[in-house]
Design a protein around this motif. Structure first.
Motif, short mmCIF file in Angstrom:
data_model
loop_
_atom_site.label_atom_id
_atom_site.label_comp_id
_atom_site.label_asym_id
_atom_site.label_seq_id
_atom_site.Cartn_x
_atom_site.Cartn_y
_atom_site.Cartn_z
N GLU A 280 66.48 -33.21 -52.12
CA GLU A 280 65.57 -34.31 -52.45
C GLU A 280 64.34 -34.27 -51.55
OE1 GLU A 280 65.98 -39.00 -51.94
OE2 GLU A 280 67.84 -37.98 -52.58
N ARG A 281 64.61 -34.04 -50.26
CA ARG A 281 63.54 -33.91 -49.27
C ARG A 281 62.58 -32.79 -49.65
NH1 ARG A 281 65.33 -33.20 -43.06
NH2 ARG A 281 66.83 -34.90 -43.16
N ALA A 282 63.18 -31.65 -50.04
CA ALA A 282 62.36 -30.48 -50.37
C ALA A 282 61.46 -30.79 -51.57
CB ALA A 282 63.26 -29.29 -50.67
N ARG A 283 62.02 -31.49 -52.57
CA ARG A 283 61.22 -31.84 -53.76
C ARG A 283 60.06 -32.75 -53.37
NH1 ARG A 283 63.72 -30.58 -58.57
NH2 ARG A 283 65.91 -29.96 -58.31
N ARG A 284 60.37 -33.72 -52.50
CA ARG A 284 59.34 -34.67 -52.08
C ARG A 284 58.21 -33.94 -51.35
NH1 ARG A 284 62.83 -38.47 -49.85
NH2 ARG A 284 62.33 -37.66 -47.78
N LEU A 285 58.63 -32.99 -50.48
CA LEU A 285 57.62 -32.26 -49.71
C LEU A 285 56.78 -31.36 -50.61
CD1 LEU A 285 59.67 -31.48 -46.52
CD2 LEU A 285 57.50 -32.72 -46.59
N ALA A 286 57.42 -30.75 -51.60
CA ALA A 286 56.68 -29.92 -52.54
C ALA A 286 55.63 -30.78 -53.25
CB ALA A 286 57.65 -29.30 -53.55
N GLN A 287 56.05 -31.98 -53.62
CA GLN A 287 55.14 -32.96 -54.23
C GLN A 287 53.98 -33.27 -53.27
OE1 GLN A 287 56.81 -34.29 -57.20
NE2 GLN A 287 54.67 -34.58 -57.81
N ARG A 288 54.36 -33.49 -52.02
CA ARG A 288 53.42 -33.87 -50.96
C ARG A 288 52.33 -32.81 -50.78
NH1 ARG A 288 50.27 -34.73 -48.07
NH2 ARG A 288 50.07 -35.56 -45.96
N VAL A 289 52.70 -31.52 -50.87
CA VAL A 289 51.70 -30.46 -50.69
C VAL A 289 51.10 -30.03 -52.03
CG1 VAL A 289 52.75 -29.61 -48.57
CG2 VAL A 289 53.39 -28.58 -50.76
N GLY A 290 51.42 -30.76 -53.10
CA GLY A 290 50.77 -30.53 -54.38
C GLY A 290 51.40 -29.43 -55.22
N LEU A 291 52.66 -29.12 -55.00
CA LEU A 291 53.31 -28.07 -55.78
C LEU A 291 54.57 -28.58 -56.48
CD1 LEU A 291 52.86 -25.20 -53.22
CD2 LEU A 291 51.83 -25.31 -55.49
N GLY A 292 54.59 -29.87 -56.73
CA GLY A 292 55.77 -30.49 -57.34
C GLY A 292 56.12 -29.91 -58.70
N ASP A 293 55.13 -29.32 -59.37
CA ASP A 293 55.40 -28.78 -60.71
C ASP A 293 55.63 -27.27 -60.69
OD1 ASP A 293 52.87 -28.36 -59.87
OD2 ASP A 293 51.93 -28.62 -61.84
N ARG A 294 55.76 -26.70 -59.49
CA ARG A 294 55.94 -25.23 -59.41
C ARG A 294 57.24 -24.84 -58.72
NH1 ARG A 294 50.28 -22.69 -59.87
NH2 ARG A 294 49.47 -24.31 -61.25
N LEU A 295 58.20 -25.72 -58.74
CA LEU A 295 59.41 -25.50 -57.95
C LEU A 295 60.12 -24.19 -58.32
CD1 LEU A 295 60.87 -29.11 -57.87
CD2 LEU A 295 59.70 -27.87 -56.05
N ASP A 296 60.01 -23.78 -59.60
CA ASP A 296 60.73 -22.59 -60.05
C ASP A 296 59.95 -21.30 -59.83
OD1 ASP A 296 62.60 -24.33 -60.92
OD2 ASP A 296 61.80 -24.42 -62.97
#
Lengths: 425, 237
Positions: free
Chosen positions: B128-144
């Motif tokens: 969950e933390r990792a998803r939030r941080l990805a969102q935070r740095v603007g990559l929430g839609d590129r997780l895969d």
């Protein structure tokens, strides 16, 4: 979801890393694949070859001692005659002496072989015609599939009855039961009272034309003797040869395995005293069996060593590739270490990759190893036996190969200095 | 900033680091003492050979001082064995490298999670933390996405998210903008400013003066010693 990787996670990671170089992974697996396949195939072929031999020996009975008549060397009596009677072999008194002397002997069965043609209507056959008694099936373990075997009454009454071996019955009367039929043996008619099961399951149909039929016909010993006498005529390369043999075989069943050798030795001593010439032999199936098992063990060790060498080569191949992989991924190791990976994490990661390679190769090898014996059986008509422990053994070995040959590369990876590793291009 | 501010997070006391180069001994750090405090944003500068890389390695606990002491949040690192030092890295330090150093076979989410999987007792909410941080740095839609499918700037953002996922005592950035064009570099430095504003402690090693000036304070090294300590806010102001 927890972040902690279980074993499945680590394995998945390993597979992911290997998939970066698919061709390399497949080529690396080939070494183990062929190693494992050869282990299984060799064991199956070896097992098949010895299983047949052992089955034949076992049918003689492990608690039996078999005394046999052997034609002695002829030169003692000079050649040149066209017709002569040679008299040799076991006698009825040998039979009685064996039966009555040894307390460990449970059953004694006489067997006489008669050279007679067997015929039913227009079908003619030259099987082994054996004169014996009711105990024969008990000693040899042969099973009756139809009717009954010879009885003591048949013996006492000197009845004209016979029991056919399965192959003979199928040949003489392919479409209906042979029971009750009058079978012509030599010049006499015998009523068929039973059919025996074959020794081993039949591979081919004996009723088919062109297939050589061997087999047996059993008649009461006394009936045989009264019709055909003790003398037999053999026609051999122009010369007629007369043989007088009272008994061809004596089956001696002993009460336990431990007494087999004892009785065999005693019987040898006895025959040595009674016979002027060596016209007999003593066969001990138990000893043959032990011998065959020993041979098989040697055989397996030789095959196993060959297979082990191919696995070793496969293992070295894996180690070589893993060492290259570790060097290639030095930077990744540095990154992981900097981010907190402990040495054991790195060891696990690379060890898992090696084991995935070797076990993957092992599984494919098992598949190939099961196909090869099937192919050998189909095309080379050789019997093969895949014992259930062979694939398990092969699998364990391949996993072992992965661990053994993976440890050094994994240790090399883990021992790297993180600073140096991070600097690596 | 709350009460945790001003606490020493990284203390170097009389640290010397010697390297053997054949017969010569190189003194990369020479009786070096310094204290970094919570919530500070430092740039560490110096020409090559000044000892800044050595300092970075020591701060990041991937190297040890030859003599002297190094404490993180008061915990002495000298006595720790390799496993304990690794655990300490995974809990206290957030690395950001010049060449991003993402792991090629892992996707964005998995890369961000790497520091957590090596912790002895990883947090339950890691993903969950990792998803939030990805969102935070603007990559929430590129997780895969795999690293090769991302631009340099995006990769560095993933690396920053990875550096933050373990909620580190300090972020240790090594020439974090060195491989980026000036526009992307500015975006990354803006991101550091934001993180600093949120209270994160950031230590940024660089040789570029313009980058160094973005930090709150600058520590300048020369020949393994402190040459200069400067508060950039005073200069700007």
């Amino acid at each position: 979801m927890s972040v902690k990787h279980g074993l499945s996670g680590v394995v998945r990671l390993g597979i992911q890393s290997l998939l970066l170089h698919k061709l390399r992974a497949i080529l690396t697996m080939l070494g183990v694949l062929f190693g494992v396949a050869s282990v299984i195939a060799m064991l199956a072929i070896g097992e098949g070859a010895s299983a047949e031999a052992q089955e034949q020996i076992r049918q003689l009975g492990s608690q039996n001692v078999i005394l046999r008549s052997v034609k002695p060397p002829e030169d003692l009596r000079g050649g040149g005659e066209t017709t002569r009677v040679s008299s040799y072999g076991l006698t009825t008194s040998d039979f009685e002496r064996v039966r009555d002397t040894f307390p460990a002997v449970v059953r004694t069965v006489p067997v006489r072989q008669l050279q007679q043609e067997v015929r039913l209507e227009e079908r003619v056959l030259n099987p082994r015609v054996l004169g014996t008694d009711a105990q024969y099936v008990n000693v040899t373990g042969r099973k009756v599939c139809e009717g009954r075997f010879l009885s003591d009454q048949d013996q006492a009454a000197v009845s004209n009855v016979c029991v056919l071996g399965y192959e003979v019955a199928r040949f003489l009367s392919p479409f209906e039961s042979s029971l009750g039929k009058s079978i012509k043996v030599g010049g006499e008619y015998f009523t068929c009272v039973g059919v025996l099961l074959p020794r081993v399951p039949l591979g081919s149909d004996p009723a088919q034309p062109g297939v050589e039929v061997t087999g047996e016909v059993f008649v009461p010993l006394e009936t045989g003797r009264s019709w055909f006498g003790d003398t037999q005529v053999k026609i051999r390369s122009g010369s007629r040869e007369m043989e007088e043999v009272q008994l061809h075989e004596i089956y001696v069943q002993v009460d336990s395995d431990e007494h087999v050798t004892l009785v065999a030795d005693a019987a040898k001593e006895m025959l040595k005293r009674q016979h002027k010439q060596k016209d007999w032999e003593v066969v001990v199936p138990l000893e043959l069996l032990l011998q065959a098992e020993k041979t098989k063990r040697t055989f397996n060790i030789v095959l196993g060593s060959i297979a082990a060498i191919s696995l070793l080569v496969g293992g070295i191949g894996i180690m070589n590739v893993m060492l290259a992989t570790v060097t290639e991924r030095t930077r990744e190791i540095g990154i992981r270490r900097a981010l907190g990976a402990k040495r054991r994490h790195i060891v696990t990661q690379f060890l898992v990759e090696t084991v995935v390679l070797s076990v993957g190769g092992g599984l494919l090898g098992i598949a190939l190893g099961l196909v090869i014996p099937a192919g050998v059986e189909h095309w080379a008509k050789m019997k093969t036996v895949v014992t259930p422990d062979a694939p398990i053994l092969a699998f364990a070995i391949s996993a072992g190969v992965g661990v053994v040959f993976g440890i050094y590369p994994a240790w090399r990876a883990a021992a790297m200095d993180p600073v140096e590793a991070l600097r690596h291009e | 900033m709350a009460g945790s501010a001003d606490l020493p997070v990284a203390e170097l006391i009389d640290v010397t680091r010697l390297y053997k180069m054949g017969a010569n001994e190189v003194r990369a750090l020479d009786r070096f003492s310094f204290t970094f405090r919570a919530g500070e944003y430092w740039s560490i500068m110096g020409s090559s050979g000044s000892g800044k890389s050595t300092l970075l390695n020591l701060l990041g606990c991937i190297d040890r001082p030859t003599t002297g002491a190094y404490r993180i949040k008061g915990e002495d690192t000298q006595t720790l064995d390799d496993d304990e030092l690794s655990e300490l890295r995974s809990r206290h330090i957030g690395f950001v490298f010049q060449s991003y150093n993402l792991i090629q076979q892992l996707n964005v989410l998995e890369n961000i999670l790497v520091p957590l999987i090596y912790q002895d007792d990883p947090p339950e909410d890691g993903e969950e933390r990792a998803r939030r941080l990805a969102q935070r740095v603007g990559l929430g839609d590129r997780l895969d996405h795999k690293p090769t499918e991302l631009s340099g700037g995006q990769q560095q953002r993933v690396a920053i998210a990875r550096a933050l996922v373990n909620d580190p005592t300090f972020v240790l950035a090594d020439e974090a903008t060195g491989n980026l064009d000036s526009k992307t570099a500015k975006e990354i430095l803006d991101l550091f400013d934001e993180l600093h504003a949120e209270g994160k402690t950031i230590l940024l090693v660089t040789h570029e003066p313009s980058v160094g000036l973005r930090a709150q304070k600058t520590l300048r090294l020369k020949d393994g010693r402190i040459e200069d300590v400067r508060d950039n806010r005073a200069v700007v102001a």
